[in-house]
Design an enzyme around this catalytic site. Structure first.
Site, PDB file in Angstrom:
ATOM      1  N   MET A  30       0.839  -1.204   0.000  1.00 44.76           N
ATOM      2  CA  MET A  30       0.000   0.000   0.000  1.00 44.76           C
ATOM      3  C   MET A  30       0.867   1.244   0.000  1.00 44.76           C
ATOM      4  SD  MET A  30      -2.935   1.498   0.150  1.00 44.76           S
ATOM      5  CE  MET A  30      -3.137   3.269   0.299  1.00 44.76           C
ATOM      6  N   GLU A  31       0.439   2.222  -0.822  1.00 41.43           N
ATOM      7  CA  GLU A  31       1.291   3.373  -1.130  1.00 41.43           C
ATOM      8  C   GLU A  31       1.187   4.534  -0.153  1.00 41.43           C
ATOM      9  OE1 GLU A  31      -1.393   2.355  -2.932  1.00 41.43           O
ATOM     10  OE2 GLU A  31      -2.567   4.050  -3.650  1.00 41.43           O
ATOM     11  N   ASN A  32       0.925   4.298   1.143  1.00 43.17           N
ATOM     12  CA  ASN A  32       0.861   5.407   2.104  1.00 43.17           C
ATOM     13  C   ASN A  32       2.002   6.390   1.811  1.00 43.17           C
ATOM     14  OD1 ASN A  32      -1.045   3.714   3.718  1.00 43.17           O
ATOM     15  ND2 ASN A  32       0.812   2.489   3.924  1.00 43.17           N
ATOM     16  N   HIS A  59       5.599   0.012  -8.454  1.00 41.85           N
ATOM     17  CA  HIS A  59       4.164   0.359  -8.490  1.00 41.85           C
ATOM     18  C   HIS A  59       3.826   1.319  -7.335  1.00 41.85           C
ATOM     19  CE1 HIS A  59      -0.214  -0.842  -9.046  1.00 41.85           C
ATOM     20  NE2 HIS A  59      -0.232  -0.349  -7.816  1.00 41.85           N
ATOM     21  N   GLU A  60       4.231   0.948  -6.123  1.00 39.61           N
ATOM     22  CA  GLU A  60       3.880   1.780  -4.963  1.00 39.61           C
ATOM     23  C   GLU A  60       4.574   3.140  -5.022  1.00 39.61           C
ATOM     24  OE1 GLU A  60       1.433   0.780  -3.380  1.00 39.61           O
ATOM     25  OE2 GLU A  60       1.513  -1.285  -4.097  1.00 39.61           O
TER      26      GLU A  60
HETATM   27 ZN    ZN Z   1      -1.715   0.397  -6.625  1.00 35.84          ZN
END
Ligand code: ZN
Length: 884
Positions: free
Chosen positions: A303-305, A337-338
């Protein structure tokens, strides 16, 4: 770049000095353009500006205390303030304006709507206020909201805490306007045990020892961002860092495993450098961490927090005893990606979940492009075909949806995280980039980042900038592919060669798997066609004739950047087959994907794929052979419980793959290309699944010998060999794997063992794995995965088991995944009875507005039954004729 290893204590000391400098950079631009009238489930009368949050987690009792002071603007007179809150109890609530006494509102909560409402006796005048409240909340055991992960170590069992808020779970951590368009700044303070490391989006600006075994950490103020990007983690962690310009790049792991994150750290720094250039806007936060957690989720892997990416260990750590070349590539591309989301998603955020693809399609495309660019030796540009195939498979049934889709409920937002949003979104971007050219595309993206930094957007904001940069209209094509669902079909009706040129007639239709009589939609399709000479570009709308230089086989999706299927008339297919060996690997993959899908759908003979596989030279690209192995293994599943016909098919499949495996061999050869290492594991896995006696026997021999000689199962092969052994396990072998699972203290390895226990072909052993999944033994986040793993070979058994134990199973699945978890278990079935059971289950337990996953699973099962009934006989006849 300089890498340093920092322990928890050293980090706490290091946090203070540069906080002011940090803040100055991220606080500046707050006047980003808003998307007016964005969808909201909250009243439009109030907007938040800043959250001051203080939390004290009680890991032992799985609760936490919170205090929040929200600076907000009342935009119109109102007697109440409604925001999102879930599973919280409030106390001591006040509202202060710039003048007068603080008000004490009446507080009410609505569990279904996940809101809290603060009601006042008199209307509040427009202006700035501060809403402050104490609250208590819960710490969960599945990965959403603030959650705990328990894991084994050599020193015993430990518990770490993390948060996961996308799409709508920040409301479990802080009462908030928990919608992407309500951006605000955040200051987080946490009171935590002195000997633990706490991580948030921003670095610590102050750490104070409270003297009672606890310390209070204040993190620097965040930039303006959406609630779903807020992050907090706490545990017995280690952190390593590297410097890239002004940015501190970090990785955080459980103590003792930091060395396994070295690859992720180095990769992240390289990717960040590339993105700083690509986006034109440098990464704006002072640090970027990637935090590893043991365990897993049904919903997500990472997850990209903003500033604090979260990634499960299985997708971040390279464990020298079990990690493979594909693990390494996955770690890289997931990090890419993140990190792409730090711009597409975090800096510029979709206004509402309707445009989720702006986040996910873009990050998918960007990660693919960047991995291929920075690691050309992996040859991952060929992976784009696989991604596109998964999207087209999903997109060709009635339950599909447009890339941009209207989302009403929280559950619908969760369901939007699917192959259409990610893979089709990514594929459409790739096609449009190909259409306008990569420089114009990048210019458009750079402008979009500049104009919308710290703000929210809809898809047309992106198209506008790209169109302006390209000086060429793309809006119509972009709308055709994002506002309407489905897969275009380009029919190659005829091709005639004269004077060194091929004249080819193309007609646009639509590819569907379940609606043969459907009236095709219209698309303007950017086509790149080739007949052995230079490729020719055209936009096909309706019907077109193209003149192509050369007289070779016609490929109408040359380079495979187009999102459509190509259907060739028989003479053109024969030309492709006969010239197959000479085509570019990416076109070989694309043509095989089309042949397989069109064959199963009945638009071409189902044996086209087998003809192409038979025409593939033994020295073809490893990815091409990997695709053949995977497809043959998939075809084998259609023969389930039909031993005689299956044996005939398997003989052919083994005969096709064995010579390739003989070339590749069991042992890594010095200097071999990375894709060969992946092909080796694919071939062993597939030949094992097909019951190839030699491969099964050798896998067992190596497993037995590994008790005394670890070299027989090197890390590169370990998961694959154990997979073959576990699939063919008898009761004694299963018990042995079970004992190894229990004894293991490394979470990554232990989790792997529990999954293996679920992969036995023997239904009695699958049943034992299902029962084991619901005990305490495998750990909270393994249970749902074990049931899913068993469902791959035993869908009926796993579905019946899970529905019979629904309440227990529900507690082991993320709430964000519940509406698709059960349909997912059933979808590999070949049995009409499963459809009825799934429908009945959904009727009772899945909200009517959340049944898309159910409809898709039903469509899958119906399609599989049709393939089995109508296509296998054709394949059997072909095997009898050609297969020997
Ligand atoms: Zn994504």
């Amino acid at each position: 770049m300089r890498r340093t290893l920092v322990t928890a204590v050293a980090l706490a000391l290091a946090g203070t000095g540069s906080a002011l400098a940090m803040q100055a950079r991220v606080d500046a631009p707050v006047s980003a353009p808003e998307v007016k009238n964005a969808t909201t489930q909250l009243p439009r009368t109030v907007r938040p500006a800043h959250y001051d949050i203080a939390v004290t987690p009680h890991a032992d009792s799985l609760t936490f205390n919170g205090h929040v002071a929200i600076a907000l603007d009342v935009l119109e007179p109102t007697t109440s303030i409604t925001l999102n809150a879930a599973d919280m109890v409030f106390s001591s609530t006040t509202l202060r304006g710039s003048r007068g006494k603080p008000l004490a509102p009446e507080v009410s909560t609505d569990a279904d709507a996940q809101t809290a409402t603060f009601t006042f006796e008199k209307p509040l005048a427009p202006g700035r206020y501060t809403l402050a409240t104490d609250y208590t909340g819960k710490i969960g055991t599945q990965a959403n909201g603030l959650f705990a992960i328990d894991y084994d170590t050599k020193q015993g069992r430990k518990r770490a805490l993390y948060t996961q808020f996308e799409n709508s779970d920040a409301r479990k951590f802080v009462p908030s306007w928990d919608e992407p368009n309500h951006k605000a700044t955040f200051s987080l303070t946490a009171t935590v045990p002195t000997n633990q490391l706490a991580v948030s989006n921003m670095p610590a600006s102050e750490t104070r020892d409270l003297g009672n075994g606890s310390k209070r950490i204040t993190f620097a103020k965040s930039p303006r961002m959406s609630t779903y990007l807020l992050f907090f983690a706490l545990g017995d962690f280690e952190r390593a860092t590297a410097k890239l310009g002004d940015t501190e790049v970090g990785v955080v792991t459980q103590s003792g495993l930091i060395d396994q994150a070295t690859f992720a750290l180095d990769s992240s720094a390289g990717v960040l450098r590339e993105y700083n250039d690509y986006f034109g806007t440098p990464y704006p936060l002072p640090k970027l961490d990637n935090v590893a957690s043991p365990g897993s989720s049904q919903f997500f892997g990472a997850m990209e927090n903003w500033g604090a990416i979260f990634t499960f260990e299985h997708t971040l750590l390279l464990d020298p005893t079990i990690s493979t070349q594909s693990d390494k590539q996955r770690i890289y591309s997931v990090a890419a990606h993140e990190i792409a989301h730090q711009w597409f998603g975090d800096l510029v955020t979709m206004s509402w979940w309707d445009d989720l693809w702006l986040n996910e399609g873009f990050a998918t495309w960007m990660a693919g492009r960047t991995t291929a660019k920075l690691h050309p030796e992996w040859n991952t540009k060929l992976n784009t075909v696989e991604g596109r195939e998964s999207a087209m498979s999903r997109d060709a049934v009635a339950s599909t949806h447009p890339v941009v889709q209207h989302v009403e409920t929280v559950e619908q937002a969760s369901q939007a995280f699917d192959a259409i949003t990610y893979q089709k979104g990514g594929a459409v971007i790739r096609m449009l980039e190909g259409f306008v050219g990569e420089n114009a595309w990048r210019e458009g993206v750079r402008k979009y980042m500049k104009v919308h930094a710290y703000g929210n957007t809809v898809s047309d904001d992106l198209w506008r900038e790209v169109e302006a940069a390209a000086g060429k209209p793309i809006l119509d094509i972009a709308h055709d592919f994002t506002l309407q669902p489905g897969v275009p079909l380009i029919r190659v009706d005829s091709a005639t060669c004269a004077n060194g040129k091929t004249s080819v007639k193309l007609t646009q239709g639509e590819f569907t798997k379940d609606r043969p009589d459907k009236q095709p939609l219209r698309w303007r399709v950017p086509v790149i066609a080739q007949a052995g000479g230079e490729p020719v570009r055209a936009v096909v709308e309706g019907s077109t004739t193209l003149d192509l230089p050369g007289c070779g086989p016609v490929v109408v999706n040359a380079g495979q950047t187009g999102y459509y299927r190509s259907l060739y008339a028989q003479p053109q297919f024969v030309a492709i087959r006969d010239g197959f060996a000479k085509l570019a690997p990416i076109d070989q993959l694309g043509l095989m994907g089309d042949a397989w899908a069109l064959g199963l759908a009945g638009l071409r003979p189902a044996t086209d794929y087998l003809e192409l596989a038979s025409a593939t030279p033994i020295d073809a690209d490893p990815k091409v052979w990997g695709d053949i192995a995977q497809t043959l293994e998939g075809l084998d599943e259609y023969y389930r419980s039909d031993a005689t016909r299956q044996a005939e098919f398997r003989a052919f499949a083994i005969r096709t793959l064995s010579p390739v495996f003989e070339r590749v061999g069991w042992e890594t050869k010095s200097g071999e290309a990375d894709p060969i290492a992946i092909l080796r594991t694919q071939l062993i896995g597939t030949l094992g699944a097909l019951g190839d006696a030699a491969v099964v026997q050798e896998s067992r021999r190596r497993y037995d010998a590994s008790a005394t000689d670890a070299n027989t199962m090197p890390a590169a092969l370990r998961k694959t060999l154990l997979g073959v052994v576990a699939a063919h396990a008898d009761s004694a072998t299963w018990d042995r794997l079970h004992a190894a699972a229990k004894a293991e203290t490394t979470p990554l390895v232990k989790d792997q063992y529990y999954l293996l226990l679920s992969s036995a072909e023997d239904p009695a052993l699958a049943q034992r794995a299902l029962e084991l999944a619901l005990t305490e033994e495998p750990g909270e986040t393994n249970s749902a995965r074990m049931i899913s793993a068993a469902a791959h070979r035993h869908p009926e058994l796993a579905f019946d088991f899970a529905t019979a134990h629904r309440e227990q199973v529900d507690s082991k699945v993320d709430t964000t995944s519940l509406s698709r978890y059960y349909p997912g278990l059933a979808s590999n079935s070949l049995d009409a009875a499963t459809i009825a059971k799934l429908r009945a289950f959904a009727e009772q337990h899945i909200a009517a507005s959340s049944r898309r996953a159910t409809d898709t699973a039903v469509a899958n099962i119906e399609y599989r039954m049709k393939v089995r009934a109508e296509r296998l006989p054709v394949i059997d006849a072909w095997l009898r004729q050609h297969g020997r």
